[in-house]
Design an enzyme around this catalytic site. Structure first.
Site, PDB file in Angstrom:
ATOM      1  N   GLU A 214      87.874 -24.897 -49.579  1.00 31.10           N
ATOM      2  CA  GLU A 214      88.870 -25.356 -48.592  1.00 31.10           C
ATOM      3  C   GLU A 214      89.799 -26.371 -49.249  1.00 31.10           C
ATOM      4  O   GLU A 214      89.389 -27.094 -50.147  1.00 31.10           O
ATOM      5  CB  GLU A 214      88.151 -26.047 -47.432  1.00 31.10           C
ATOM      6  CG  GLU A 214      88.385 -25.622 -46.028  1.00 31.10           C
ATOM      7  CD  GLU A 214      89.751 -25.198 -45.578  1.00 31.10           C
ATOM      8  OE1 GLU A 214      90.746 -25.754 -46.064  1.00 31.10           O
ATOM      9  OE2 GLU A 214      89.843 -24.340 -44.704  1.00 31.10           O
TER      10      GLU A 214
ATOM     11  N   ASP B 185      92.004 -25.258 -54.302  1.00 32.99           N
ATOM     12  CA  ASP B 185      92.734 -24.027 -54.013  1.00 32.99           C
ATOM     13  C   ASP B 185      91.901 -22.812 -54.442  1.00 32.99           C
ATOM     14  O   ASP B 185      91.638 -22.606 -55.627  1.00 32.99           O
ATOM     15  CB  ASP B 185      94.069 -24.048 -54.776  1.00 32.99           C
ATOM     16  CG  ASP B 185      94.950 -22.862 -54.424  1.00 32.99           C
ATOM     17  OD1 ASP B 185      94.428 -21.816 -53.985  1.00 32.99           O
ATOM     18  OD2 ASP B 185      96.166 -22.974 -54.606  1.00 32.99           O
TER      19      ASP B 185
ATOM     20  N   ASP C 113      95.603 -18.109 -42.739  1.00 36.66           N
ATOM     21  CA  ASP C 113      96.904 -18.406 -42.134  1.00 36.66           C
ATOM     22  C   ASP C 113      97.768 -17.148 -42.181  1.00 36.66           C
ATOM     23  O   ASP C 113      97.953 -16.566 -43.251  1.00 36.66           O
ATOM     24  CB  ASP C 113      97.585 -19.536 -42.908  1.00 36.66           C
ATOM     25  CG  ASP C 113      96.734 -20.801 -42.873  1.00 36.66           C
ATOM     26  OD1 ASP C 113      96.492 -21.316 -41.779  1.00 36.66           O
ATOM     27  OD2 ASP C 113      96.269 -21.236 -43.947  1.00 36.66           O
TER      28      ASP C 113
ATOM     29  N   LYS D 256     106.345 -15.353 -40.367  1.00 39.72           N
ATOM     30  CA  LYS D 256     107.763 -15.078 -40.664  1.00 39.72           C
ATOM     31  C   LYS D 256     107.886 -14.259 -41.940  1.00 39.72           C
ATOM     32  O   LYS D 256     107.188 -14.524 -42.925  1.00 39.72           O
ATOM     33  CB  LYS D 256     108.514 -16.401 -40.861  1.00 39.72           C
ATOM     34  CG  LYS D 256     108.666 -17.183 -39.582  1.00 39.72           C
ATOM     35  CD  LYS D 256     109.472 -18.436 -39.807  1.00 39.72           C
ATOM     36  CE  LYS D 256     109.481 -19.253 -38.537  1.00 39.72           C
ATOM     37  NZ  LYS D 256     109.632 -20.664 -38.761  1.00 39.72           N
TER      38      LYS D 256
ATOM     39  N   ASP E 221      93.319 -12.405 -36.269  1.00 36.37           N
ATOM     40  CA  ASP E 221      93.723 -12.135 -34.886  1.00 36.37           C
ATOM     41  C   ASP E 221      95.230 -11.887 -34.835  1.00 36.37           C
ATOM     42  O   ASP E 221      95.825 -11.925 -33.771  1.00 36.37           O
ATOM     43  CB  ASP E 221      93.368 -13.314 -33.963  1.00 36.37           C
ATOM     44  CG  ASP E 221      94.130 -14.573 -34.333  1.00 36.37           C
ATOM     45  OD1 ASP E 221      94.353 -14.778 -35.546  1.00 36.37           O
ATOM     46  OD2 ASP E 221      94.520 -15.339 -33.442  1.00 36.37           O
TER      47      ASP E 221
ATOM     48  N   THR F  37      84.391 -17.780 -35.178  1.00 35.89           N
ATOM     49  CA  THR F  37      84.905 -18.986 -35.847  1.00 35.89           C
ATOM     50  C   THR F  37      85.832 -19.740 -34.892  1.00 35.89           C
ATOM     51  O   THR F  37      86.258 -19.215 -33.872  1.00 35.89           O
ATOM     52  CB  THR F  37      85.690 -18.644 -37.134  1.00 35.89           C
ATOM     53  OG1 THR F  37      86.985 -18.167 -36.750  1.00 35.89           O
ATOM     54  CG2 THR F  37      84.990 -17.608 -37.982  1.00 35.89           C
TER      55      THR F  37
ATOM     56  N   PHE G 133      88.991 -20.647 -35.298  1.00 41.74           N
ATOM     57  CA  PHE G 133      90.318 -20.042 -35.144  1.00 41.74           C
ATOM     58  C   PHE G 133      90.257 -18.729 -34.382  1.00 41.74           C
ATOM     59  O   PHE G 133      91.204 -18.370 -33.693  1.00 41.74           O
ATOM     60  CB  PHE G 133      90.999 -19.868 -36.508  1.00 41.74           C
ATOM     61  CG  PHE G 133      91.761 -21.092 -36.904  1.00 41.74           C
ATOM     62  CD1 PHE G 133      91.110 -22.190 -37.434  1.00 41.74           C
ATOM     63  CD2 PHE G 133      93.124 -21.169 -36.688  1.00 41.74           C
ATOM     64  CE1 PHE G 133      91.799 -23.345 -37.760  1.00 41.74           C
ATOM     65  CE2 PHE G 133      93.829 -22.319 -37.010  1.00 41.74           C
ATOM     66  CZ  PHE G 133      93.168 -23.410 -37.554  1.00 41.74           C
TER      67      PHE G 133
HETATM   68  C1  LIG Z   1      93.666 -20.543 -39.949  1.00 41.07           C
HETATM   69  S1  LIG Z   1      92.470 -21.481 -40.783  1.00 41.07           S
HETATM   70  C2  LIG Z   1      90.940 -20.578 -40.516  1.00 41.07           C
HETATM   71  C3  LIG Z   1      89.711 -21.430 -40.709  1.00 41.07           C
HETATM   72  C4  LIG Z   1      88.370 -20.725 -40.460  1.00 41.07           C
HETATM   73  N1  LIG Z   1      88.111 -19.653 -41.399  1.00 41.07           N
HETATM   74  C5  LIG Z   1      88.258 -20.231 -39.040  1.00 41.07           C
HETATM   75  O1  LIG Z   1      88.300 -19.003 -38.848  1.00 41.07           O
HETATM   76  O2  LIG Z   1      88.132 -21.063 -38.137  1.00 41.07           O
HETATM   77  C6  LIG Z   1      92.808 -21.092 -42.488  1.00 41.07           C
HETATM   78  C7  LIG Z   1      92.186 -22.086 -43.450  1.00 41.07           C
HETATM   79  O3  LIG Z   1      92.406 -21.651 -44.782  1.00 41.07           O
HETATM   80  C8  LIG Z   1      92.628 -22.799 -45.589  1.00 41.07           C
HETATM   81  N2  LIG Z   1      93.340 -22.352 -46.807  1.00 41.07           N
HETATM   82  C9  LIG Z   1      94.563 -21.779 -46.881  1.00 41.07           C
HETATM   83  N3  LIG Z   1      94.865 -21.486 -48.144  1.00 41.07           N
HETATM   84  C10 LIG Z   1      93.803 -21.888 -48.900  1.00 41.07           C
HETATM   85  C11 LIG Z   1      93.532 -21.868 -50.293  1.00 41.07           C
HETATM   86  N4  LIG Z   1      94.398 -21.354 -51.160  1.00 41.07           N
HETATM   87  N5  LIG Z   1      92.354 -22.359 -50.722  1.00 41.07           N
HETATM   88  C12 LIG Z   1      91.455 -22.887 -49.849  1.00 41.07           C
HETATM   89  N6  LIG Z   1      91.654 -22.930 -48.513  1.00 41.07           N
HETATM   90  C13 LIG Z   1      92.815 -22.438 -48.054  1.00 41.07           C
HETATM   91  C14 LIG Z   1      93.431 -23.729 -44.698  1.00 41.07           C
HETATM   92  O4  LIG Z   1      93.321 -25.066 -45.118  1.00 41.07           O
HETATM   93  C15 LIG Z   1      92.789 -23.492 -43.339  1.00 41.07           C
HETATM   94  O5  LIG Z   1      91.760 -24.410 -43.063  1.00 41.07           O
END
Ligand SMILES: C[S@@+](CC[C@H](N)C(=O)[O-])C[C@H]1O[C@@H](n2cnc3c(N)ncnc32)[C@H](O)[C@@H]1O
Length: 228
Positions: free
Chosen positions: A84, A111, A134, A138, A170, A205, A207
């Site tokens: 994360e 990352d 995420d 867009k 979703d 989860t 989200f």
């Molecule tokens: C929309 S949230 C979903 C969190 C969780 N999986 C859930 O379903 O509740 C997406 C997560 O991915 C993380 N994230 C995005 N790009 C990432 C990366 N390159 N490396 C690690 N985490 C990342 C973001 O910080 C965020 O917490």
């Protein structure tokens, strides 16, 4: 003279402000035990992360970590590495690991794209989970999406034979994007021929619950690495 490297497109933006004192203390106290120290450009010995060898599952973007902690608890025969960039969520998961006494789950604050590309050896993963990444809805932001043809090729390389890739979203248009791109990766086989009929071993989860509250459908895609 070294050529300047082009800046990488990131799948996240760092919007997080300062952590509260409590959150910072939790990170400082717990990361040395259950956190993995690694930065881009450094080597990582993934075979020494856990006390015992076991099939390794990588979870990318675990958010608040609740679902990941549940999975680690439900599958003690596996090792889990959660990655994360969100520090508050990382602190929350570290607290859950401590409270639940989990020995098969480690956390890396960094990352996941860099980690996968640079530090995970070919064939090293029994599974990779990408739950509710995420969606970058867009069009001009689609390049920021985690799931790209190149990323899927890297995943296919890092999975062991028969290893799984489980993705969920979703966001219907991202789901179609995932399906189309993953169908084009010849080393990943979709046993369902499309979206999986249910979430398989995945607990709900945070989200996902948010999406469902908004009336969104949920799509799961489960693929397996073709035997060599
Ligand atoms: C929309 S949230 C979903 C969190 C969780 N999986 C859930 O379903 O509740 C997406 C997560 O991915 C993380 N994230 C995005 N790009 C990432 C990366 N390159 N490396 C690690 N985490 C990342 C973001 O910080 C965020 O917490």
């Amino acid at each position: 003279m070294n050529e300047p490297q082009p800046r990488r497109i990131r799948s996240f933006v760092r919007r997080e402000g300062r952590l509260t004192n409590g959150q910072q203390r939790a990170l400082d106290r717990l990361y040395p035990t259950w956190g993995v120290s690694w930065q881009s450009g450094e080597p990582l010995r993934i075979d020494t992360l856990f006390d015992r060898p076991a099939p390794l599952v990588l979870d990318i973007g675990f958010g608040d970590g609740e679902a990941l902690a549940q999975m680690a608890s439900a599958h003690p025969q596996r090792n889990y590495l959660g990655v994360e960039v969100y520090r508050a969520g990382t602190g929350q998961l570290l607290r859950q690991i401590e409270t639940q006494g989990l020995t098969n789950l480690k956390v890396l604050l960094g990352d996941a794209s860099d980690l996968l590309r640079e530090a995970i050896p070919a064939g090293a993963l029994a599974g990779l989970q990408l739950f509710f990444p995420d969606p970058w809805p867009k069009k001009r932001h689609h390049k920021r999406r985690m799931v790209q043809a190149e990323w899927l090729a890297t995943v296919a390389d890092r999975l062991a034979a028969d290893g799984f890739l489980h993705m969920a979203t979703d966001w219907a248009e991202y789901a179609e994007w995932m399906l189309e791109l993953s169908s084009a990766e010849p080393r990943l086989v979709n046993g369902h021929g499309g979206f999986a009929p249910n979430a398989g071993e995945r607990p709900p989860t945070r989200f996902e619950r948010r999406g469902v509250r908004k009336g969104h459908d949920v799509f799961d895609l489960i693929l397996n690495k073709l035997e060599a």
